[in-house]
Scaffold this active site. Sequence first.
Site, PDB file in Angstrom:
ATOM      1  N   LYS A  24       0.880  -1.203  -0.108  1.00  0.00           N
ATOM      2  CA  LYS A  24       0.069  -0.017   0.105  1.00  0.00           C
ATOM      3  C   LYS A  24       0.779   1.372  -0.072  1.00  0.00           C
ATOM      4  O   LYS A  24       0.576   2.174  -0.788  1.00  0.00           O
ATOM      5  CB  LYS A  24      -0.864   0.138   1.222  1.00  0.00           C
ATOM      6  CG  LYS A  24      -2.072  -1.014   1.404  1.00  0.00           C
ATOM      7  CD  LYS A  24      -2.900  -1.091   2.608  1.00  0.00           C
ATOM      8  CE  LYS A  24      -1.940  -1.352   3.866  1.00  0.00           C
ATOM      9  NZ  LYS A  24      -1.225  -2.337   4.246  1.00  0.00           N
ATOM     10  N   ARG A  99     -10.075   1.007   8.130  1.00  0.00           N
ATOM     11  CA  ARG A  99      -9.703  -0.235   8.523  1.00  0.00           C
ATOM     12  C   ARG A  99     -10.896  -1.187   9.414  1.00  0.00           C
ATOM     13  O   ARG A  99     -10.599  -2.268   9.725  1.00  0.00           O
ATOM     14  CB  ARG A  99      -8.371  -0.427   9.687  1.00  0.00           C
ATOM     15  CG  ARG A  99      -7.177  -0.690   8.879  1.00  0.00           C
ATOM     16  CD  ARG A  99      -6.099  -0.218   9.679  1.00  0.00           C
ATOM     17  NE  ARG A  99      -4.878  -1.079   9.372  1.00  0.00           N
ATOM     18  CZ  ARG A  99      -3.835  -0.690   9.015  1.00  0.00           C
ATOM     19  NH1 ARG A  99      -3.811   0.677   8.433  1.00  0.00           N
ATOM     20  NH2 ARG A  99      -2.737  -1.359   9.005  1.00  0.00           N
ATOM     21  N   ARG A 138      11.635  -4.832   5.466  1.00  0.00           N
ATOM     22  CA  ARG A 138      11.495  -3.448   4.950  1.00  0.00           C
ATOM     23  C   ARG A 138      12.440  -2.425   5.667  1.00  0.00           C
ATOM     24  O   ARG A 138      12.741  -2.573   6.997  1.00  0.00           O
ATOM     25  CB  ARG A 138       9.957  -3.083   5.251  1.00  0.00           C
ATOM     26  CG  ARG A 138       9.606  -1.708   4.988  1.00  0.00           C
ATOM     27  CD  ARG A 138       8.414  -1.434   5.061  1.00  0.00           C
ATOM     28  NE  ARG A 138       7.487  -2.062   6.379  1.00  0.00           N
ATOM     29  CZ  ARG A 138       6.365  -2.056   6.289  1.00  0.00           C
ATOM     30  NH1 ARG A 138       5.626  -1.471   5.398  1.00  0.00           N
ATOM     31  NH2 ARG A 138       5.771  -2.695   7.375  1.00  0.00           N
ATOM     32  N   ARG A 171      14.259   1.073  10.463  1.00  0.00           N
ATOM     33  CA  ARG A 171      13.342   0.120  10.557  1.00  0.00           C
ATOM     34  C   ARG A 171      12.363   0.229  11.579  1.00  0.00           C
ATOM     35  O   ARG A 171      12.324   0.711  12.782  1.00  0.00           O
ATOM     36  CB  ARG A 171      13.905  -1.228  10.625  1.00  0.00           C
ATOM     37  CG  ARG A 171      14.824  -1.733   9.386  1.00  0.00           C
ATOM     38  CD  ARG A 171      15.622  -3.034   9.885  1.00  0.00           C
ATOM     39  NE  ARG A 171      16.770  -3.165   8.815  1.00  0.00           N
ATOM     40  CZ  ARG A 171      16.350  -4.001   7.680  1.00  0.00           C
ATOM     41  NH1 ARG A 171      15.406  -4.568   7.452  1.00  0.00           N
ATOM     42  NH2 ARG A 171      17.371  -4.043   6.665  1.00  0.00           N
ATOM     43  N   ARG A 183      -0.808  -8.471  13.125  1.00  0.00           N
ATOM     44  CA  ARG A 183      -1.452  -7.635  12.079  1.00  0.00           C
ATOM     45  C   ARG A 183      -2.186  -7.943  11.046  1.00  0.00           C
ATOM     46  O   ARG A 183      -3.224  -7.663  10.866  1.00  0.00           O
ATOM     47  CB  ARG A 183      -0.199  -6.707  11.709  1.00  0.00           C
ATOM     48  CG  ARG A 183       0.501  -5.570  12.628  1.00  0.00           C
ATOM     49  CD  ARG A 183       1.690  -5.335  12.272  1.00  0.00           C
ATOM     50  NE  ARG A 183       1.810  -4.425  10.835  1.00  0.00           N
ATOM     51  CZ  ARG A 183       3.244  -4.428  10.486  1.00  0.00           C
ATOM     52  NH1 ARG A 183       4.309  -4.580  11.088  1.00  0.00           N
ATOM     53  NH2 ARG A 183       2.911  -3.762   9.370  1.00  0.00           N
TER      54      ARG A 183
HETATM   55  P1  AP5 Z   1       4.722  -1.580   1.976  1.00  0.00           P
HETATM   56  O1  AP5 Z   1       4.365  -0.825   0.626  1.00  0.00           O
HETATM   57  O2  AP5 Z   1       5.361  -0.911   3.146  1.00  0.00           O
HETATM   58  O3  AP5 Z   1       3.459  -2.431   2.446  1.00  0.00           O
HETATM   59  P2  AP5 Z   1       2.204  -1.990   3.296  1.00  0.00           P
HETATM   60  O4  AP5 Z   1       0.974  -2.585   2.619  1.00  0.00           O
HETATM   61  O5  AP5 Z   1       2.217  -0.194   3.015  1.00  0.00           O
HETATM   62  O6  AP5 Z   1       2.537  -2.618   4.704  1.00  0.00           O
HETATM   63  P3  AP5 Z   1       2.532  -2.000   5.952  1.00  0.00           P
HETATM   64  O7  AP5 Z   1       3.259  -2.794   6.767  1.00  0.00           O
HETATM   65  O8  AP5 Z   1       3.189  -0.441   6.042  1.00  0.00           O
HETATM   66  O9  AP5 Z   1       1.044  -1.831   6.426  1.00  0.00           O
HETATM   67  P4  AP5 Z   1       0.283  -1.849   7.543  1.00  0.00           P
HETATM   68  O10 AP5 Z   1      -1.022  -1.750   7.166  1.00  0.00           O
HETATM   69  O11 AP5 Z   1       0.662  -2.880   8.502  1.00  0.00           O
HETATM   70  O12 AP5 Z   1       1.018  -0.565   8.393  1.00  0.00           O
HETATM   71  P5  AP5 Z   1       0.576   0.814   8.663  1.00  0.00           P
HETATM   72  O13 AP5 Z   1       1.635   1.720   8.742  1.00  0.00           O
HETATM   73  O14 AP5 Z   1      -0.673   1.193   8.021  1.00  0.00           O
HETATM   74  O15 AP5 Z   1       5.811  -2.814   1.353  1.00  0.00           O
HETATM   75  C1  AP5 Z   1       6.195  -3.782   2.389  1.00  0.00           C
HETATM   76  C2  AP5 Z   1       7.493  -4.278   1.920  1.00  0.00           C
HETATM   77  O16 AP5 Z   1       7.548  -5.033   0.692  1.00  0.00           O
HETATM   78  C3  AP5 Z   1       8.552  -3.026   1.295  1.00  0.00           C
HETATM   79  O17 AP5 Z   1       9.775  -3.240   1.814  1.00  0.00           O
HETATM   80  C4  AP5 Z   1       8.419  -3.001   0.009  1.00  0.00           C
HETATM   81  O18 AP5 Z   1       9.593  -2.596  -0.619  1.00  0.00           O
HETATM   82  C5  AP5 Z   1       8.056  -4.516  -0.439  1.00  0.00           C
HETATM   83  N1  AP5 Z   1       7.192  -4.683  -1.503  1.00  0.00           N
HETATM   84  C6  AP5 Z   1       6.051  -3.782  -1.692  1.00  0.00           C
HETATM   85  N2  AP5 Z   1       5.382  -4.299  -2.932  1.00  0.00           N
HETATM   86  C7  AP5 Z   1       5.990  -5.353  -3.309  1.00  0.00           C
HETATM   87  C8  AP5 Z   1       5.855  -6.432  -4.204  1.00  0.00           C
HETATM   88  N3  AP5 Z   1       5.033  -5.988  -5.159  1.00  0.00           N
HETATM   89  N4  AP5 Z   1       6.957  -7.301  -4.619  1.00  0.00           N
HETATM   90  C9  AP5 Z   1       7.898  -7.391  -3.530  1.00  0.00           C
HETATM   91  N5  AP5 Z   1       8.229  -6.412  -2.530  1.00  0.00           N
HETATM   92  C10 AP5 Z   1       7.234  -5.709  -2.348  1.00  0.00           C
HETATM   93  O19 AP5 Z   1      -0.074   0.657  10.380  1.00  0.00           O
HETATM   94  C11 AP5 Z   1       0.631   0.210  11.366  1.00  0.00           C
HETATM   95  C12 AP5 Z   1      -0.338   0.335  12.634  1.00  0.00           C
HETATM   96  O20 AP5 Z   1      -0.880   1.584  12.818  1.00  0.00           O
HETATM   97  C13 AP5 Z   1      -1.199  -0.976  12.570  1.00  0.00           C
HETATM   98  O21 AP5 Z   1      -0.917  -2.329  12.934  1.00  0.00           O
HETATM   99  C14 AP5 Z   1      -2.083  -0.226  13.893  1.00  0.00           C
HETATM  100  O22 AP5 Z   1      -1.867  -0.459  15.092  1.00  0.00           O
HETATM  101  C15 AP5 Z   1      -2.242   1.355  13.393  1.00  0.00           C
HETATM  102  N6  AP5 Z   1      -3.102   1.739  12.421  1.00  0.00           N
HETATM  103  C16 AP5 Z   1      -2.759   2.334  11.231  1.00  0.00           C
HETATM  104  N7  AP5 Z   1      -4.040   2.688  10.713  1.00  0.00           N
HETATM  105  C17 AP5 Z   1      -4.904   2.414  11.585  1.00  0.00           C
HETATM  106  C18 AP5 Z   1      -6.150   2.438  11.291  1.00  0.00           C
HETATM  107  N8  AP5 Z   1      -7.150   3.085  10.121  1.00  0.00           N
HETATM  108  N9  AP5 Z   1      -7.082   1.976  12.416  1.00  0.00           N
HETATM  109  C19 AP5 Z   1      -6.700   1.547  13.377  1.00  0.00           C
HETATM  110  N10 AP5 Z   1      -5.095   1.458  13.686  1.00  0.00           N
HETATM  111  C20 AP5 Z   1      -4.475   1.910  12.509  1.00  0.00           C
END
Ligand code: AP5
Length: 229
Positions: A24, A99, A138, A171, A183
């Site tokens: 994402k 979410r 990552r 990281r 997660r």
């Molecule tokens: P990346 O693009 O970073 O993946 P992502 O989908 O953004 O994953 P996240 O781990 O950031 O999502 P998340 O939803 O768990 O975290 P968030 O910060 O939103 O890609 C990952 C890796 O893979 C990278 O290294 C990339 O280079 C590689 N990659 C990407 N695409 C690829 C491909 N096609 N092939 C190979 N490699 C690839 O949330 C964190 C925390 O915040 C949550 O756990 C929760 O506690 C809280 N939170 C956030 N939003 C909310 C909400 N709306 N409600 C409640 N809690 C929330």
Amino acid sequence: MTAMPDRIGAPAVLILLGPPGAGKGTQARKLEQDFGLVQLSTGDLLRAAVAAGTAAGLQAKAVMEAGGLVSDEIVLAILKDRMAAPDTGRGVILDGFPRTAGQAGALDALLAGSGQRVTAAISMEVEDAPMIARVAGRYTCASCGEGYHDEFRQPAKAGVCDRCGGTAFRRRSDDNAETAGARLAAYHAQTAPLIAYYEGRGLLHRVDAMRGIDEVAQALSGIVSRVSG
Ligand code: AP5
């Protein structure tokens, strides 16, 4: 940085749905550059609140470290503040929001207040197991936030960010196999049902996000061009 082409007609509200590691953030940053949209990541906003030591950040910290979902109340307050900023008038990509069903309903109400609606929700479809490796490998540029991966996406010049030339990287503390598992479980229990919610409203698009980053970007770009043209 190159000038951003403005290919969006009316302000678009695009949602990226997908489990941790689906790509994402990686893809939202590309869409931001290519379409002049603004990426709104609730994860990034919450991490900023934690780093700043705000009351919301203090409450969110333990939940995030355990891999759970922060309360709708906190997330909505943070998102509403950010949505009120003038730059969002260019159109937004919501990365990691909504979410929960409560967040989806609140988003509809918030947009209705300004005569807007969700333009499209894009489900980034992946298998669970490889997501742990994606998340665990990552890292990001400490200066501009550009995302990299130990195996799948390294800077062209080792140790130097492609985007801004920064040389410091970091990281996330929740990027370990155990927390990533929690997660993923939270995603399936509370967020995956939103796929049916947007499908029922005729707003859902599905992308096979198991392909390489550039192929996924191409598929997303096609969808965004179609829905916002
Ligand atoms: P990346 O693009 O970073 O993946 P992502 O989908 O953004 O994953 P996240 O781990 O950031 O999502 P998340 O939803 O768990 O975290 P968030 O910060 O939103 O890609 C990952 C890796 O893979 C990278 O290294 C990339 O280079 C590689 N990659 C990407 N695409 C690829 C491909 N096609 N092939 C190979 N490699 C690839 O949330 C964190 C925390 O915040 C949550 O756990 C929760 O506690 C809280 N939170 C956030 N939003 C909310 C909400 N709306 N409600 C409640 N809690 C929330």
